[in-house]
Design a protein around this motif. Structure first.
Motif, PDB file in Angstrom:
ATOM      1  N   HIS A   1      17.225 141.859 -30.133  1.00 41.30           N
ATOM      2  CA  HIS A   1      16.553 140.611 -29.820  1.00 41.30           C
ATOM      3  C   HIS A   1      15.716 140.107 -30.727  1.00 41.30           C
ATOM      4  CE1 HIS A   1      12.704 142.273 -28.664  1.00 41.30           C
ATOM      5  NE2 HIS A   1      13.557 143.141 -28.164  1.00 41.30           N
ATOM      6  N   ASP A   2      15.057 138.950 -31.249  1.00 39.77           N
ATOM      7  CA  ASP A   2      14.196 138.772 -32.143  1.00 39.77           C
ATOM      8  C   ASP A   2      12.751 138.368 -31.458  1.00 39.77           C
ATOM      9  OD1 ASP A   2      14.085 136.232 -30.753  1.00 39.77           O
ATOM     10  OD2 ASP A   2      15.344 135.048 -32.248  1.00 39.77           O
ATOM     11  N   ASP A   3      11.764 138.121 -32.307  1.00 34.24           N
ATOM     12  CA  ASP A   3      10.483 137.942 -31.956  1.00 34.24           C
ATOM     13  C   ASP A   3      10.247 136.975 -30.894  1.00 34.24           C
ATOM     14  OD1 ASP A   3       9.837 139.888 -33.496  1.00 34.24           O
ATOM     15  OD2 ASP A   3       9.125 138.733 -35.338  1.00 34.24           O
ATOM     16  N   SER A   4      11.128 136.143 -30.729  1.00 31.80           N
ATOM     17  CA  SER A   4      11.156 134.961 -29.716  1.00 31.80           C
ATOM     18  C   SER A   4      11.890 135.288 -28.438  1.00 31.80           C
ATOM     19  CB  SER A   4      11.572 133.591 -30.396  1.00 31.80           C
ATOM     20  OG  SER A   4      13.066 133.932 -29.998  1.00 31.80           O
ATOM     21  N   GLY A   5      12.033 136.601 -28.561  1.00 33.92           N
ATOM     22  CA  GLY A   5      12.668 137.293 -27.253  1.00 33.92           C
ATOM     23  C   GLY A   5      14.165 136.548 -26.799  1.00 33.92           C
ATOM     24  N   LYS A   6      14.723 136.326 -27.846  1.00 34.53           N
ATOM     25  CA  LYS A   6      16.341 135.621 -27.604  1.00 34.53           C
ATOM     26  C   LYS A   6      17.144 136.842 -28.318  1.00 34.53           C
ATOM     27  CE  LYS A   6      16.400 130.719 -27.576  1.00 34.53           C
ATOM     28  NZ  LYS A   6      15.955 129.891 -28.441  1.00 34.53           N
TER      29      LYS A   6
ATOM     30  N   ARG B   1      22.736 149.846 -17.373  1.00 35.50           N
ATOM     31  CA  ARG B   1      22.401 150.989 -18.443  1.00 35.50           C
ATOM     32  C   ARG B   1      22.068 150.387 -19.768  1.00 35.50           C
ATOM     33  NH1 ARG B   1      26.322 154.876 -21.130  1.00 35.50           N
ATOM     34  NH2 ARG B   1      25.106 156.499 -22.203  1.00 35.50           N
ATOM     35  N   LEU B   2      22.912 149.539 -19.970  1.00 37.14           N
ATOM     36  CA  LEU B   2      22.864 148.981 -21.500  1.00 37.14           C
ATOM     37  C   LEU B   2      21.710 148.024 -21.779  1.00 37.14           C
ATOM     38  CD1 LEU B   2      24.132 148.126 -24.114  1.00 37.14           C
ATOM     39  CD2 LEU B   2      25.677 146.318 -23.086  1.00 37.14           C
ATOM     40  N   LEU B   3      21.192 147.557 -20.508  1.00 39.22           N
ATOM     41  CA  LEU B   3      19.926 146.702 -20.519  1.00 39.22           C
ATOM     42  C   LEU B   3      18.873 147.693 -20.660  1.00 39.22           C
ATOM     43  CD1 LEU B   3      20.608 143.733 -17.882  1.00 39.22           C
ATOM     44  CD2 LEU B   3      20.847 143.580 -20.432  1.00 39.22           C
ATOM     45  N   LEU B   4      18.640 148.750 -19.897  1.00 33.88           N
ATOM     46  CA  LEU B   4      17.727 149.867 -20.020  1.00 33.88           C
ATOM     47  C   LEU B   4      17.825 150.473 -21.366  1.00 33.88           C
ATOM     48  CD1 LEU B   4      18.116 151.263 -16.093  1.00 33.88           C
ATOM     49  CD2 LEU B   4      16.336 149.649 -17.147  1.00 33.88           C
ATOM     50  N   ASN B   5      18.725 150.745 -21.649  1.00 37.50           N
ATOM     51  CA  ASN B   5      19.105 151.297 -23.035  1.00 37.50           C
ATOM     52  C   ASN B   5      18.636 150.536 -24.053  1.00 37.50           C
ATOM     53  OD1 ASN B   5      19.331 154.052 -22.683  1.00 37.50           O
ATOM     54  ND2 ASN B   5      21.777 153.742 -22.659  1.00 37.50           N
ATOM     55  N   SER B   6      18.478 149.299 -23.964  1.00 37.98           N
ATOM     56  CA  SER B   6      18.114 148.383 -24.880  1.00 37.98           C
ATOM     57  C   SER B   6      16.586 148.212 -24.959  1.00 37.98           C
ATOM     58  CB  SER B   6      18.845 146.960 -24.861  1.00 37.98           C
ATOM     59  OG  SER B   6      20.158 147.210 -24.760  1.00 37.98           O
ATOM     60  N   ALA B   7      15.783 148.829 -24.292  1.00 33.58           N
ATOM     61  CA  ALA B   7      14.253 148.659 -24.334  1.00 33.58           C
ATOM     62  C   ALA B   7      13.893 148.676 -25.695  1.00 33.58           C
ATOM     63  CB  ALA B   7      13.761 149.665 -23.711  1.00 33.58           C
ATOM     64  N   SER B   8      12.775 148.045 -25.776  1.00 30.33           N
ATOM     65  CA  SER B   8      11.965 147.680 -27.279  1.00 30.33           C
ATOM     66  C   SER B   8      10.548 147.546 -26.859  1.00 30.33           C
ATOM     67  CB  SER B   8      12.768 146.385 -27.782  1.00 30.33           C
ATOM     68  OG  SER B   8      12.406 145.317 -27.221  1.00 30.33           O
ATOM     69  N   SER B   9       9.824 147.333 -28.229  1.00 30.85           N
ATOM     70  CA  SER B   9       8.313 147.267 -27.902  1.00 30.85           C
ATOM     71  C   SER B   9       8.118 146.077 -27.140  1.00 30.85           C
ATOM     72  CB  SER B   9       7.580 147.475 -29.221  1.00 30.85           C
ATOM     73  OG  SER B   9       8.322 146.404 -30.270  1.00 30.85           O
ATOM     74  N   MET B  10       8.754 144.783 -27.446  1.00 35.67           N
ATOM     75  CA  MET B  10       8.649 143.646 -26.585  1.00 35.67           C
ATOM     76  C   MET B  10       8.980 143.829 -24.990  1.00 35.67           C
ATOM     77  SD  MET B  10       9.616 140.030 -27.934  1.00 35.67           S
ATOM     78  CE  MET B  10       9.292 138.600 -27.114  1.00 35.67           C
ATOM     79  N   PHE B  11       9.998 144.798 -24.847  1.00 32.45           N
ATOM     80  CA  PHE B  11      10.760 144.635 -23.493  1.00 32.45           C
ATOM     81  C   PHE B  11      10.785 146.323 -23.126  1.00 32.45           C
ATOM     82  CE2 PHE B  11      12.704 140.719 -25.021  1.00 32.45           C
ATOM     83  CZ  PHE B  11      12.007 139.892 -24.086  1.00 32.45           C
TER      84      PHE B  11
ATOM     85  N   THR C   1      20.257 135.595 -17.460  1.00 30.34           N
ATOM     86  CA  THR C   1      18.968 136.409 -17.205  1.00 30.34           C
ATOM     87  C   THR C   1      17.719 135.457 -17.007  1.00 30.34           C
ATOM     88  OG1 THR C   1      18.466 136.890 -19.380  1.00 30.34           O
ATOM     89  CG2 THR C   1      20.010 138.531 -18.061  1.00 30.34           C
ATOM     90  N   HIS C   2      16.987 135.733 -16.060  1.00 31.00           N
ATOM     91  CA  HIS C   2      15.847 134.928 -15.806  1.00 31.00           C
ATOM     92  C   HIS C   2      14.970 135.084 -17.239  1.00 31.00           C
ATOM     93  CE1 HIS C   2      16.380 133.958 -11.879  1.00 31.00           C
ATOM     94  NE2 HIS C   2      16.432 135.175 -11.244  1.00 31.00           N
ATOM     95  N   ASP C   3      14.940 136.036 -17.790  1.00 23.49           N
ATOM     96  CA  ASP C   3      13.877 136.205 -18.693  1.00 23.49           C
ATOM     97  C   ASP C   3      14.478 135.587 -20.196  1.00 23.49           C
ATOM     98  OD1 ASP C   3      12.692 137.458 -16.958  1.00 23.49           O
ATOM     99  OD2 ASP C   3      12.911 139.724 -17.762  1.00 23.49           O
ATOM    100  N   ILE C   4      15.927 135.797 -20.322  1.00 20.93           N
ATOM    101  CA  ILE C   4      16.222 135.526 -21.727  1.00 20.93           C
ATOM    102  C   ILE C   4      17.538 134.457 -21.764  1.00 20.93           C
ATOM    103  CG2 ILE C   4      17.406 136.435 -23.787  1.00 20.93           C
ATOM    104  CD1 ILE C   4      16.232 139.519 -23.067  1.00 20.93           C
ATOM    105  N   PRO C   5      17.357 133.295 -22.210  1.00 22.13           N
ATOM    106  CA  PRO C   5      18.340 132.320 -21.836  1.00 22.13           C
ATOM    107  C   PRO C   5      19.550 132.513 -22.255  1.00 22.13           C
ATOM    108  CG  PRO C   5      16.428 131.451 -23.046  1.00 22.13           C
ATOM    109  CD  PRO C   5      16.053 132.793 -22.800  1.00 22.13           C
TER     110      PRO C   5
END
Ligand SMILES: Cc1cc2nc3c(=O)[nH]c(=O)nc-3n(C[C@H](O)[C@H](O)[C@H](O)COP(=O)(O)OP(=O)(O)OC[C@H]3O[C@@H](n4cnc5c(N)ncnc54)[C@H](O)[C@@H]3O)c2cc1C
Ligand code: SF4
Lengths: 174, 523
Positions: free
Chosen positions: B239-244, B276-286, B477-481
């Protein structure tokens, strides 16, 4: 015949077992085991012949099908006859024989009644060795295509055009 | 035809997985002119490649990457490394599936309201209802050629069905037939009808049973908008800094990592891999994983209340001949708390070949008690019991950092405890199933425990309120359009019915929404 499960001592059961040495297979020579009825024979490379004969009996006692010949059980456990597995198998069968001696017999193979052998197996049911052998048999035995017809199972049907003209709805008794 | 897209082409929709959800979504989008890249971890298997041999087929198709289990469910004891029986191949688990295609009942969209507060359960109403879904179900039934819908006739009953039907009638059940099946029952322009081969679980070699692998993907490939990359295992969503989201990192067939840019990403890896993929995609922003501000990613894992009943008769049945699951009794699927549980269950014919019967009849069983059952194999009939299970927050897919997969990523752990409602329903279903066979002269019946999960649901659930779930009524997703979930993990609750028709209907509907939103420049 009903027998009491006594401790050691020369019981009728033990006499019987000594007299008949009830194994379904016997050791032909170094590195070679054959069924009593000569229906199967197998050359061994790593496991001791006595050990393998015991393993075949154990396999049958775990999944006894009286209409399935020993050669299928032998084939099901033949895969353990490797340098990698032999040590584990020798140890496991040693334990089995030790338990049989504890129960007053010369060896596992010397136990005449399946029920008595199964008692020994129940006692080691949770051991890794028993579970390894049992688990391996689920595919080792039942996934042999040669075994399927003995249970009536017909296997693949594609090459015969499916069952559409071969009895998919031939039940006539309901 | 055979389009390829550049890795840096950020105008494409990337769809992860080509199963019921992802395969359908990809083709629907491609037909609408949207550019799509499908990334599929498995390989491509044509119908002629399928193997009518249970274990050989399992080896060819099953998802066997590292997984672990916990919880009090029996699968965790019997199959600790195989919580689910799902497929890694183009077409996903629909290569294996039996084709039972049922709509939800009206009340099953609103179980929190209808069932009330069930202690320990995290029931929630879907943000959509039966009226909304009706046209999408019709489209899905047409796509899948579902028998007994539209003007399509039912399949003929096989041996297993005849015994099942007679027992059902003896017990007074009313709604008994050969099912609504995604299996062609008549000759037509769309291909060969069912040849009663009896290996529906191993991939249908005449393609009579719907699967995206031969029904959707080739149609997408016929457009100029579609590229399929097989043996492409997605590791992370970026994702980018805007969260997309901006693209996905995947391992290609040679194990090299590639980054495919994307305008939109749709996750459809089945209910274990998707969270699992969403969890493994954790970042400092998420830090808790993507789209996880609710903390619900991976939670509310559902697998349906399942069980089987097999029975031996004094005469041959030969249940393996013909379709694996074309037979149903729906009488018990109603919601009727007087039975001691909420929700209901379906009873469906089921046959396993001898090799699978040995493995699944009573896992771990041995000795004459067990083998006498298999000695009766030729005289055996069988049914599967599938009902609504209760969602529970603590039933979840999480990351097991002690076990890594072949790419060095934490494996999924699947935790499941049966809810008391699941147990009560299973007991009831076992009793009724045995009664059916006893009514037609069974000499012995076997209440058989659940298999590794074939219906995996709910781990990115749909909710009206972003606090309660991961995606909205469109699977967005509610968080990321520009991040969507397109598989069974969207399920808010499981209903009694086999899930795939609903997964497909949701995917068709979602394709419409994504295309519209892209055209409007909203995503
Ligand atoms: C034996 C069996 C019988 C069944 N019978 C029925 C039935 O009769 N009726 C019914 O409704 N349902 C049935 N099902 C269930 C049905 O198959 C599933 O509900 C359905 O396929 C789920 O769709 P999905 O899109 O969620 O996932 P899937 O169809 O499993 O697709 C997921 C895809 O994603 C891929 N993937 C996963 N992770 C990644 C990654 N990281 N990168 C790239 N690709 C990835 C997988 O390889 C797979 O192709 C059955 C299932 C089985 C196993
Ligand atoms: S029974 Fe019918 S649907 Fe099933 S595999 Fe055979 S031909 Fe295909």
């Amino acid at each position: 015949m009903i027998e009491t499960k006594g401790p050691k001592g020369l019981t009728r059961r033990e006499l019987l077992s000594r007299a008949t040495a009830a194994s379904a297979s016997f050791v032909v020579g170094a590195g070679f085991v054959a069924g009593r009825d000569a229906a199967w024979a197998t050359e061994l490379t790593a496991i001791k012949p006595e050990t393998f004969a015991t393993l075949v009996q154990m396999a049958r006692d775990i999944y006894p099908h009286d209409h399935v010949g020993d050669k299928y059980y032998a084939a099901a456990v033949k895969g353990y006859d490797t340098d990698d597995d032999a040590g584990t198998i020798e140890l496991g069968i040693n334990d089995l024989n030790a338990a049989a001696r504890n129960a007053g017999y010369d060896s596992y193979l010397a136990m005449g009644w399946e029920r008595d052998r199964v008692d020994i197996l129940r006692g080691m049911e949770n051991s890794p060795f028993f579970q390894q052998i049992r688990g391996g048999l689920v595919t080792g035995l039942y996934n042999q295509k040669e075994v399927w017809p003995l249970f009536g199972y017909e296997g693949e049907s594609f090459t015969k055009g499916g069952y559409i003209n071969r009895g998919f709805d031939d039940v006539d008794w309901v | 035809m055979a389009t390829t897209f550049d890795l840096n082409d950020d105008s494409v929709v990337v769809v992860i997985g080509t199963g019921a959800g992802g395969g359908t979504l990809a083709n629907e989008l491609a037909q609408k002119g949207v550019k799509v890249v499908s990334l599929e971890a498995g390989g491509y298997h044509e119908p002629q490649d399928f193997i009518q041999d249970e274990w050989a087929s399992f080896g060819q198709l099953a998802w066997l990457d590292a997984r672990t289990t916990s919880g009090d469910w029996r699968v965790s004891r019997d199959f600790s490394g195989l919580p689910a029986w799902i497929v890694k191949s183009v077409g996903g688990s629909t290569v294996h599936w039996a084709g039972a295609s049922l709509r939800f009942q009206e009340h099953e969209w609103k179980t929190r309201t209808v069932y009330g507060n069930v202690p320990g359960a995290s029931l929630l109403d879907w943000p959509i209802d039966a009226a909304e879904m009706d046209p999408w179900y019709t489209k899905a039934e047409d796509k899948l050629h579902v028998t007994r819908t539209g003007d399509r006739p039912g399949l003929p009953g096989n041996n297993n069905f005849k015994v099942f039907e007679a027992g059902a009638q003896a017990l007074g059940y009313q709604d008994v037939h050969t099912g609504r099946m995604a299996i062609k029952s008549q000759e037509g322009p769309d291909g060969t009808p069912c040849q009663q081969m009896g290996f529906c679980f191993q991939g249908c070699k005449v393609a009579a049973k719907w699967s995206p692998s031969y029904d959707e993907i080739p149609k997408a490939l016929d457009t100029d908008n579609y590229e399929l990359r097989t043996q492409a295992h997605v590791l992370k969503i970026e994702h980018d800094d805007s969260g997309k989201v901006t693209g996905v990192l995947y391992a290609d067939k040679d194990g090299n990592q590639q980054l495919q840019k994307a305008r939109v990403v749709a996750v459809a890896g089945n209910s274990i891999e998707s969270p699992r993929l969403l969890l493994n995609s954790a970042s400092s922003m998420f830090p808790d994983g993507l789209a996880n501000s609710s903390g619900q990613v991976g939670r509310n894992y559902m697998r349906h209340m399942t069980a089987s009943v097999y029975a031996v008769f004094d005469k041959p049945v030969r249940m393996w001949r013909g379709t694996t699951m074309a037979g149903i009794i729906t009488d018990e699927s109603r919601h009727d708390p007087s039975r001691g549980f909420v929700g209901g269950y379906e009873m469906e014919t089921l046959s396993l070949g001898l090799p699978f019967m040995a493995a699944f009849l009573n896992p771990g069983g041995w000795g004459r008690d067990f083998t006498a059952a298999l000695d009766g194999y030729e005289n055996m009939a069988g049914m599967w019991l599938v009902g609504e299970d209760m969602p529970q927050e603590t039933n979840r897919v999480s990351l097991n950092t002690d076990v890594l997969d072949q790419y060095g990523l934490p494996a999924p752990n699947v935790h499941f405890d049966d809810h008391p409602n699941d147990i009560a329903m299973r007991e009831h279903a076992w009793q009724q199933g045995q009664a059916i066979y006893n009514a037609v002269g069974a000499t012995r019946t076997f209440p058989t425990p659940p298999y590794p999960s074939t219906h995996n649901l709910g781990t990115n659930r749909m909710s009206e309120n972003p606090r309660d779930g991961v995606v909205n009524k469109w699977g967005q997703t509610h968080d990321i359009p520009n991040l969507f979930v397109s598989d069974g993990s969207q399920f808010t609750t499981g209903a009694a019915e086999n899930p795939t028709l609903t997964i497909v209907a949701l995917a068709i509907r979602q394709a419409d929404h994504i295309a519209r939103e892209m055209a409007a420049q909203n995503i």
